[in-house]
Design a protein around this motif. Structure first.
Motif, PDB file in Angstrom:
ATOM      1  N   MET A 125      -5.647  -2.428  -9.746  1.00  0.00           N
ATOM      2  CA  MET A 125      -5.204  -1.478  -8.730  1.00  0.00           C
ATOM      3  C   MET A 125      -6.172  -1.485  -7.552  1.00  0.00           C
ATOM      4  O   MET A 125      -7.339  -1.818  -7.697  1.00  0.00           O
ATOM      5  N   GLY A 126      -5.687  -1.053  -6.387  1.00  0.00           N
ATOM      6  CA  GLY A 126      -6.542  -0.791  -5.251  1.00  0.00           C
ATOM      7  C   GLY A 126      -6.540   0.690  -4.927  1.00  0.00           C
ATOM      8  O   GLY A 126      -5.504   1.364  -5.052  1.00  0.00           O
ATOM      9  N   PHE A 127      -7.690   1.211  -4.520  1.00  0.00           N
ATOM     10  CA  PHE A 127      -7.824   2.612  -4.114  1.00  0.00           C
ATOM     11  C   PHE A 127      -8.577   2.636  -2.790  1.00  0.00           C
ATOM     12  O   PHE A 127      -9.750   2.259  -2.742  1.00  0.00           O
ATOM     13  N   VAL A 128      -7.915   3.041  -1.731  1.00  0.00           N
ATOM     14  CA  VAL A 128      -8.551   3.026  -0.412  1.00  0.00           C
ATOM     15  C   VAL A 128      -8.369   4.369   0.286  1.00  0.00           C
ATOM     16  O   VAL A 128      -7.404   5.089   0.070  1.00  0.00           O
ATOM     17  N   SER A 178     -10.198  -3.775 -10.532  1.00  0.00           N
ATOM     18  CA  SER A 178      -9.689  -2.933  -9.452  1.00  0.00           C
ATOM     19  C   SER A 178     -10.634  -2.935  -8.261  1.00  0.00           C
ATOM     20  O   SER A 178     -11.808  -3.290  -8.378  1.00  0.00           O
ATOM     21  N   THR A 179     -10.111  -2.554  -7.105  1.00  0.00           N
ATOM     22  CA  THR A 179     -10.902  -2.521  -5.883  1.00  0.00           C
ATOM     23  C   THR A 179     -10.892  -1.128  -5.276  1.00  0.00           C
ATOM     24  O   THR A 179      -9.875  -0.433  -5.309  1.00  0.00           O
ATOM     25  N   THR A 231       0.847  -1.187   0.000  1.00  0.00           N
ATOM     26  CA  THR A 231       0.000   0.000   0.000  1.00  0.00           C
ATOM     27  C   THR A 231       0.882   1.235   0.000  1.00  0.00           C
ATOM     28  O   THR A 231       1.745   1.391   0.871  1.00  0.00           O
ATOM     29  N   SER A 260      -3.387   4.639  -1.222  1.00  0.00           N
ATOM     30  CA  SER A 260      -4.214   5.111  -0.112  1.00  0.00           C
ATOM     31  C   SER A 260      -4.166   6.622  -0.012  1.00  0.00           C
ATOM     32  O   SER A 260      -3.087   7.223   0.015  1.00  0.00           O
ATOM     33  N   THR A 277      -1.884  -1.011  -3.963  1.00  0.00           N
ATOM     34  CA  THR A 277      -3.008  -0.189  -3.514  1.00  0.00           C
ATOM     35  C   THR A 277      -2.506   1.216  -3.217  1.00  0.00           C
ATOM     36  O   THR A 277      -1.449   1.383  -2.591  1.00  0.00           O
TER      37      THR A 277
END
Length: 342
Positions: A147-150, A179-180, A83, A110, A108
């Motif tokens: 990809m992750g986006f949090v 992606s998440t 991350t 953040s 990810t």
């Protein structure tokens, strides 16, 4: 943008109603095989690799620089998931023809609950003014895949109405694949602000935003706590929306004495000739304080259409109003086939 107050308790299983053809016309950007071959550009040929093989080498600064450069961006952060804590918003420069972020399923980004993660706006002169028709230009083409986006947060952003806690896009083209998105935020109140995860205004030639095999959970915003748009069509396939909540109060236009908002627990689409297609997807456990616990769809000139195929929309309460369970719809026609809506 007005939402009437209608209510219905309806179970729809394999229900069908007539609908006009097409959801935004030929995909073009969405189908690589349909495009003629083009000569390689330096942007495509070189690309950028973020990182040198270790998690520590994958930094916010490197991501921001890579996005500004454009082209294809991949990551070398080691073999384990990583991350990247973003200390600045990554912004696409409008002279880029194509920007692809490919996290390989391991990366990810953040926003740390403090900032928007990714921004593209062809009408923002600070990102280079390239045409006189900024709201309808073909490029940049932005692709996010694997990809992750949090914990993105656009609260307080005011350019073009704000919204888009993880990703904000105006103009060009957008595609999201594999992606998440989790626990993203945007402003808590407002009649039309939305998109805790993704906010889109304008796409080239009104072609649809494509979302494939992606997951949206835990979003909180005034409206559309996964996806939100004005004047934009969507084609959503094989995706999951769960636990998103539209937390505004007063609907749109805002009732007297309220700040407005609260519609589209997962998806909020507003405009005129707009088209929403949801295929092979699951929308469950989302909620709207006003209308459309799963989907809020308003075509102001009643020309827009909604198509749901092979999908499951269950347990998406609308505390205020709906036309079908979890759905508020105003438009030309809706088609629901091989689906459960309850």
């Amino acid at each position: 943008m007005r939402a009437g107050v209608l209510a219905a308790a309806v179970l729809v299983v394999m229900g069908v109603s007539a609908a006009p053809a097409g959801a935004g016309g030929a995909e073009g950007f969405d189908t690589v095989a349909a495009r003629p071959a083009q000569p390689a550009t330096a942007e495509r040929a070189t690309g950028t690799v973020v990182g040198t093989g270790t998690p520590a080498s994958c930094t916010s600064r490197a991501v921001v620089r890579a996005v500004a450069r454009g082209g294809t961006i991949t990551f070398s952060c080691g073999p384990a998931p990583v991350t990247v804590a973003m200390t600045r918003t990554a912004k696409v420069v409008n002279t880029s023809s194509r920007v692809v972020l490919d996290g390989g399923g391991l990366v990810t980004l953040s926003g740390q609950g403090e900032r928007r993660i990714l921004y593209m706006n062809t009408c923002d002169r600070a990102q280079t003014w390239t045409t006189s028709h900024c709201n309808d230009q073909a490029e940049p083409r932005l692709v996010v895949k694997r990809m992750g986006f949090v914990r993105g947060n656009s609260t307080g952003e005011r350019v073009d109405g704000g919204g888009g806690g993880a990703i904000f896009v105006r103009g060009g083209r957008l595609r999201i694949v594999g992606s998440t998105f989790a626990d993203n935020r945007c402003d808590r109140t407002g009649p039309d602000v939305g998109g805790a995860a993704v906010r889109v205004l304008d796409q080239h030639r009104d072609r649809p935003v494509v979302v494939r095999r992606s997951t949206f959970t835990g979003g909180r915003c005034s409206n559309g706590s996964a996806l939100s748009s004005i004047g934009v069509s969507w084609r959503i396939t094989g995706s999951t929306f769960a636990g998103n909540r539209a937390i505004g109060r007063g609907a749109n236009p805002a009732r007297p004495g309220t700040p407005g908002g609260g519609s589209g627990g997962a998806i909020y689409v507003d405009g005129n000739d707009i088209h929403l297609t949801v295929e092979d997807s699951e929308i469950t456990g989302n909620r709207a304080r006003e209308g459309g616990g799963a989907i809020f769809f308003v075509s102001n000139d009643r020309s827009g259409t909604m198509t749901i195929r092979g999908s499951r929309l269950v347990d998406n309460p609308s505390d205020g109003f709906e036309t079908l369970p979890g759905i508020f719809f105003l438009g030309a026609s809706r088609t629901i086939t091989d689906s459960v809506v309850r």
